[in-house]
Design an enzyme around this catalytic site. Structure first.
Site: not given
Ligand code: AKB
Length: 316
Positions: A36, A143
């Protein structure tokens, strides 16, 4: 071998090195980098580049058709620490970009997909040591939730639609070519920068926060090896556990001190310590070893040597 590849998120920490490695292997013109935003001069000048938003299906499809792309590596993502600040943006980016490439493969517009998962798929109730390939997974970060959902979708698209999607659960990655952004394991890169620039570092994790870590060269080798092997070798279509070393900030600090004896570290843990506490300390990657011959080459000592040797030549 002729192969046309598109990398989405090519200017990030993994994407940059993957682009260089794939261009070296298959030829500069065969590997289209996209992001991007624009990346480093060396990346932009070494082969084709497209400004591309990984959440825009039509834009990706145009690039795929124009360059007659066969394989897509989807490296665009919002990492753990930033995702806690922008949950919906993280979910939208991490999930929509994945649906876009899975659907392109489902429609047979591309043949093969690489999508990175993470140790963040595990959660506070997962066994922390030598974490098995298949185990209890209750991620408690935005995440981690997106990565675990992504794994389920990869497996679903493989079984339901025959989409050849391949994935590894990356540990924290230590690299010198490109800075990471917004991860919980970013300290393991900052520490080397500050050791060289200031001689001291204040760490945002506790000294004993052990996490699975890997030198970038190993991660790139694993990615390419997995994408190169025959489809019938693979028994895992969610994502493979991948391991190299298990490190705490104190371990890295001790390794730096062997080369820079005056280096000083202090600790001021923040919200990222809370994230780290939910992740495994070490990973069992037997499946990756058995199925496609994964073997790491870097331990802490040669990682520290590489970082301290190469970082001074790097300008960001
Ligand atoms: C993070 O710290 O978010 C990344 C991972 C471990 O996926 N480096």
């Amino acid at each position: 071998m002729h192969k046309s590849i598109l990398i989405l998120g090519a200017c990030g920490q993994i994407g940059t090195e993957l682009t260089f490695a794939l261009r070296e292997l298959y030829g500069n013109d065969q590997v289209v980098a996209s992001d991007i935003r624009e990346g480093s001069e060396s990346l932009m000048n070494s082969g084709p580049f497209e400004l591309l938003d990984a959440t825009n299906y039509a834009a990706i499809e145009d690039v795929v058709m124009y360059h007659e792309i066969e394989e897509v590596y989807l490296m665009a993502a919002m990492l753990s620490a930033t995702a806690e600040k922008f949950p919906e943006r993280a979910w939208n980016l991490n999930m929509n970009s994945l649906f876009n490439v899975l659907n392109l493969a489902k429609e047979r517009k591309i043949e093969k997909v690489f999508w990175p998962s993470s140790i963040a798929v595990f959660g506070p109730n997962t066994p922390k040591d030598n974490t098995p390939q298949s185990t209890l997974m209750e991620p408690s970060t935005v995440y981690g939730i997106s990565k675990q959902s992504g794994e389920r979708w990869c497996s679903y698209y493989y079984h339901k639609f025959g989409v050849d999607v391949r994935s590894v659960r990356y540990p924290g990655l230590i690299s010198w070519k490109t800075l990471p952004g917004g991860g919980t394991t970013d300290y393991a890169i900052e520490i080397y920068h500050e050791a060289l620039n200031k001689g001291s570092y204040t760490c945002f994790l506790n000294e004993d926060a052990k996490l699975p870590m890997m030198f970038m060269d190993d991660a790139i080798r694993a990615t390419i090896k997995l994408m190169d092997c025959n489809s019938d070798q693979l028994t895992v279509r969610s994502s493979y556990n991948l391991s190299a070393m298990s490190l705490s900030p104190a371990d890295i600090s001790a390794s730096i001190k062997k080369r820079i004896p005056d280096f000083k570290i202090s600790y001021d843990p923040d919200f990222r310590q809370t994230i780290a506490e939910t992740w495994p300390r070490s990973i069992d990657d037997t499946k990756a070893k058995e199925d496609w011959g994964w073997e790491p080459q870097f331990n802490l000592e040669n990682t520290t040597t590489e970082m301290l040797k190469n970082l001074p030549s790097q300008s960001f």
